[in-house]
Design an enzyme around this catalytic site. Structure first.
Site, short mmCIF file in Angstrom:
data_model
loop_
_atom_site.label_atom_id
_atom_site.label_comp_id
_atom_site.label_asym_id
_atom_site.label_seq_id
_atom_site.Cartn_x
_atom_site.Cartn_y
_atom_site.Cartn_z
N ARG A 105 -14.02 15.71 -32.33
CA ARG A 105 -14.42 14.36 -31.91
C ARG A 105 -15.14 14.44 -30.57
O ARG A 105 -14.57 14.94 -29.59
CB ARG A 105 -13.18 13.48 -31.81
CG ARG A 105 -13.54 12.02 -31.67
CD ARG A 105 -12.44 11.14 -32.12
NE ARG A 105 -11.27 11.26 -31.27
CZ ARG A 105 -10.42 10.27 -31.05
NH1 ARG A 105 -10.59 9.11 -31.64
NH2 ARG A 105 -9.39 10.44 -30.29
N THR A 109 -18.75 9.78 -27.43
CA THR A 109 -19.08 8.81 -28.48
C THR A 109 -17.88 8.56 -29.41
O THR A 109 -17.89 7.60 -30.18
CB THR A 109 -20.24 9.34 -29.35
OG1 THR A 109 -19.79 10.51 -30.02
CG2 THR A 109 -21.47 9.65 -28.53
N ASP A 201 1.93 15.41 -35.17
CA ASP A 201 0.68 16.16 -35.37
C ASP A 201 0.90 17.17 -36.50
O ASP A 201 1.67 18.12 -36.36
CB ASP A 201 0.30 16.88 -34.07
CG ASP A 201 -1.07 17.54 -34.20
OD1 ASP A 201 -1.98 17.13 -33.49
OD2 ASP A 201 -1.22 18.45 -35.05
N ASP A 204 0.17 20.87 -35.63
CA ASP A 204 1.20 21.46 -34.78
C ASP A 204 2.47 21.72 -35.56
O ASP A 204 3.12 22.76 -35.40
CB ASP A 204 1.53 20.51 -33.61
CG ASP A 204 0.48 20.59 -32.51
OD1 ASP A 204 -0.35 21.52 -32.54
OD2 ASP A 204 0.48 19.70 -31.64
#
Ligand code: URA
Length: 210
Positions: A105, A109, A201, A204
């Site tokens: 990402r 933006t 996550d 993870d």
């Protein structure tokens, strides 16, 4: 819910998902459960694949027997957590071709940017299953599906373990032709983009990183 979105409510899937959500579940157990649940989800996402028939001899007689039609399926993993879903699916579909898409990402933006893409040839002739355990904002999933379309794929399905309503809406808007299969649509996304109640996550938890 729209018929292009399937929530797999099978008791085994729901039971395993609960064990995966629990924060005290170890990395080893999480991985094992993910493998098991991905097999069950793969069963659902491949429902409705086209069949043809082939003449075979059983020990008793000849018969015209059903087999999958067309080229081998393509499984596309969105790195890195998508890889956790691959093992179980490949157990069920060992001849599938496998591709990988890496997206990060952009901090400014907030849009997904591609850093890796290696996919099987002739995507236009294959059923393509894009896999990512967590459909959160839907931005990277929508971008990965768009990449597959840009490479010629016409018949795409999306498989995830958990979805947020926001991610489902984003995918439905960007790719209304792509069916989604998931074990749950959770409550919401929090301010950090995590699915709530979720499981944390996924990368993870499956790889033991933090
Ligand atoms: N990715 C994850 O691993 N977990 C979430 O809850 C959302 C995105």
């Amino acid at each position: 819910m729209d018929e292009q979105v399937t929530v797999v409510d099978h008791p085994l899937v729901q039971h395993k998902l609960t064990l995966m959500r629990a924060k005290d579940t170890s990395t080893a157990s999480f991985r094992q459960l993910l493998r098991e649940i991905s097999l069950l989800l793969a069963y659902e996402v491949t429902r409705g694949l086209d069949l043809t028939t082939k003449r075979i001899d059983t020990p008793l007689c000849e018969m015209e027997a059903p087999i999958l039609e067309g080229k081998k399926l393509a499984l596309i993993s969105i790195l890195r957590a998508g890889n956790g879903l691959l093992d179980g699916i490949l157990e069920l579909i060992p001849a599938a071709r496998v591709g990988f898409v890496g997206l990060y990402r952009d901090p400014e933006t907030l849009q997904p940017v591609q850093y890796y893409c290696k996919v099987p040839s002739e995507l236009e002739d294959r059923t393509v299953i894009v896999v990512d355990p967590m459909l959160a904002t839907g931005n990277s999933s929508a971008a990965a599906v768009q990449l597959m379309k840009d490479q010629g794929a016409k018949n795409i399905r999306f498989l995830c373990l958990l979805a947020a309503p926001e991610g489902v809406a984003r995918m439905r808007e960007a790719h209304p032709d792509v069916p989604i299969v998931t074990a749950s649509i959770d409550d919401h996304l929090n301010d950090h983009g995590y699915i709530v109640p979720g499981l944390g996550d996924a990368g993870d938890r499956m790889f033991g990183t933090k």
